[in-house]
Motif scaffolding. Sequence first.
Motif, mmCIF file in Angstrom:
data_model
loop_
_atom_site.group_PDB
_atom_site.id
_atom_site.type_symbol
_atom_site.label_atom_id
_atom_site.label_comp_id
_atom_site.label_asym_id
_atom_site.label_seq_id
_atom_site.Cartn_x
_atom_site.Cartn_y
_atom_site.Cartn_z
ATOM 1 N N ASP A 1 6.665 -2.470 4.459
ATOM 2 C CA ASP A 1 6.053 -2.641 5.769
ATOM 3 C C ASP A 1 5.047 -3.801 5.697
ATOM 4 O OD1 ASP A 1 5.212 -1.830 8.448
ATOM 5 O OD2 ASP A 1 3.361 -1.265 7.435
ATOM 6 N N GLU B 1 2.390 -4.534 7.144
ATOM 7 C CA GLU B 1 0.964 -4.237 7.345
ATOM 8 C C GLU B 1 0.422 -3.302 6.274
ATOM 9 O OE1 GLU B 1 0.058 -3.703 11.595
ATOM 10 O OE2 GLU B 1 -1.042 -1.957 10.861
ATOM 11 N N SER B 2 1.133 -2.175 6.076
ATOM 12 C CA SER B 2 0.619 -1.173 5.135
ATOM 13 C C SER B 2 1.213 -1.334 3.733
ATOM 14 C CB SER B 2 0.931 0.242 5.649
ATOM 15 O OG SER B 2 2.327 0.406 5.747
ATOM 16 N N THR C 1 3.851 -0.191 2.621
ATOM 17 C CA THR C 1 4.556 1.016 2.166
ATOM 18 C C THR C 1 6.063 0.794 2.339
ATOM 19 O OG1 THR C 1 4.286 1.948 4.382
ATOM 20 C CG2 THR C 1 2.701 2.649 2.711
ATOM 21 N N PRO C 2 6.883 1.392 1.430
ATOM 22 C CA PRO C 2 8.336 1.186 1.548
ATOM 23 C C PRO C 2 8.878 1.766 2.856
ATOM 24 C CG PRO C 2 7.757 2.185 -0.549
ATOM 25 C CD PRO C 2 6.527 2.225 0.288
ATOM 26 N N ARG C 3 9.843 1.038 3.415
ATOM 27 C CA ARG C 3 10.412 1.485 4.686
ATOM 28 C C ARG C 3 11.930 1.371 4.611
ATOM 29 N NH1 ARG C 3 8.421 -1.541 10.069
ATOM 30 N NH2 ARG C 3 9.280 -3.295 8.944
ATOM 31 N N ARG D 1 2.456 -7.519 15.160
ATOM 32 C CA ARG D 1 1.428 -6.688 14.522
ATOM 33 C C ARG D 1 0.114 -7.454 14.393
ATOM 34 N NH1 ARG D 1 3.264 -2.823 10.212
ATOM 35 N NH2 ARG D 1 4.727 -1.526 11.302
ATOM 36 N N ILE E 1 -3.625 -6.643 16.258
ATOM 37 C CA ILE E 1 -4.915 -6.569 15.551
ATOM 38 C C ILE E 1 -5.896 -7.597 16.124
ATOM 39 C CG2 ILE E 1 -6.042 -6.859 13.296
ATOM 40 C CD1 ILE E 1 -3.337 -5.857 12.060
#
Lengths: 503, 153
Positions: free
Chosen positions: A182, A184-185, A187-189, A455, A459
């Motif tokens: 991802d 932004e974070s 983390t795996p997607r 994204r 922000i």
Amino acid sequence: MENILLGASDAFSLAAVTAVFGGILLGYIVGVVPGLSRPAALAVAVPLTYYMTPIAAIAFLVGVTKASAAGGATGAIMLNTPGEPSSAATCYDGYPLARAGKAAKALKIALYSSVFGDTVSTLVLIALAMPLASFALKMGPVEMTAVMIFALTFIAALSGTSLSKGLVSGIFGILLATVGLDPESATPRLTFGMIELFDGIPLVSATVGMLAFTEMLVQAEAYIRARKSGEEIQRMELLPDDNGVSLKEVREVAPTAVRSTLVGIAAGIIPGLGPTIGAFLSYVVAKKFAKPGDRFGEGDIKGVAATEAADNAVLPASFIPLFAIGLPGSVSAAILVAAFMMHGVVPGPLIFEQHPRLMYGIYVSMLVASLCMLIVGRVGLTFFARIGSVPAVIIIPVVIVFCTLGSFLEHHAMFSVYAMMVLGVVGYFMQRYGYSVVTFLIGFVIGPLFELSLRQSIIVTNHQPEAVLQHPIAIAFLVMAVVAVIFFVKPAGKLAQAQRAGG
Amino acid sequence: MNGDTQGRRVSRLPQFRRALGELIVVGGASLAMIFWIIPAQTSSGGELGLSPQLVPTVCSAAIGLLTLFRFIAALVSTPAPEPGDVAPLHYAFSIIVATAAGIAGIAFWGWPIGGAILSLLVLLVLGERRPLMLAAMPVLVAVLLFLIQKTGI
């Protein structure tokens, strides 16, 4: 003036001209072979320039970059296998032309359009680097989101007779582009625990699989069926009478080449868009300007001219923000920053004050590179145009081997080969059931850029949509997107109605 | 039965079957994405910008809705004539299997040998039986791939 003349004398030195020529040769090979990408070739070539003079080094790298863009069209036209992802759009009209026995014509149009787009873009770079670079500085995340929304409207434009199927394919492309970490974070997607997918589905695997491997499956199917039924197996023979480019054709193609060059320049100046999006966009624009009798998608020389002129116009234009404000407009330009710095030159606003002679030398070398590209391309063309007359029983296995090799070379990982094969099978079924592979690729290319800029915009604007009103460039692109949707959807609906009526 | 604009009689059934098949496969896949795969394969993410699930979920929902729209449109629209000459699926399937076997060969034995196997299998599936061709092409492919490997590309 003195600096211009001194720079030109540097550019015409034997070392610099030889470097440009060597770069063009290497770049052409990189462009022709699928999977050997422009950034990868540049990254390998940068250390080779360590012992060269700054002008020869930059000229060599510029040669590699320019020629790889032009060479990418060869595979796209002859085998439906784009040498570079940015040549994928050339397949739509280039390959049908080759199949119709006009391979040499398509290759010539591609070469001349490439050289035209490249030369004009280089001249724009020389004349307008400073004023245009200030525009690039105004492109923040909000503006980029608006540009990407505008770019996504191309899906509607290239959907063909079934808008709904085109949209499904395009959205499927965006969906597959979300695979990976991802943005932004981090983390795996949708990676299913596979580390190889953390960087997303490889772009070369997607283009080679969806276009080349799928095409080989279709070709093999036709070959086996023809053999079993005893039909004559068709070859792509060259039509001797219709492989030149007449003055009438040049006049027909010229407006398309000019428009596409402008599109390519715009795509080069705006950081992040790059040659692939530039080529797709110019194809859409060319299609929209089509006259009665034009056969886009079925083998129209204007389609080839549009994509190649834009593809080659992107690179010189991407140097505008690089030279003027130190901002690389493409991956290739970013790698060239490393080469500049290796030779003690820091790209940015002071470059013309600190190294005027070198800069004018580079400009002249870029024009020399355009000329070399024309010579190398024209000589090679005679050979490349014969590929089509090679029997299918040789072409199909060789191209399948190159599909696997090409996808492997992107990351030097077997995973890319597996991805290519899976996407090739998906592409085959999509084609079989009338889903557009073209719109899939547009979604796949634009999707990640769109998501990232969206994204960032959220922000930056602190979740306040009304903040867009403070960004006039973004508003302009959003208005263009709305107009484009109306412009694209209306004819698509009419075309579908006409097809239904015609049976 | 229904008539097209040229007066031919075209059955509605094949179009309905095709649309239903698409709805089951594509619509079912998008439902599986929304309710099973995306929640299982993505984290909920931070609170700064967007959830990592948002774009995949919106895409899957859009695909599902468009497929439903296509199904409804197929029910009410005039049936189009069936595309005539479609090649049997097993032709392409045999090439896919040959390629998969060749890629497995590359993974196990490296590029020169695997590439040779790949080209040989594809040649055989294409119906090539000339011994010279069956011998020469794999050897040439193996030599080429060996040279590419040797040069370190």
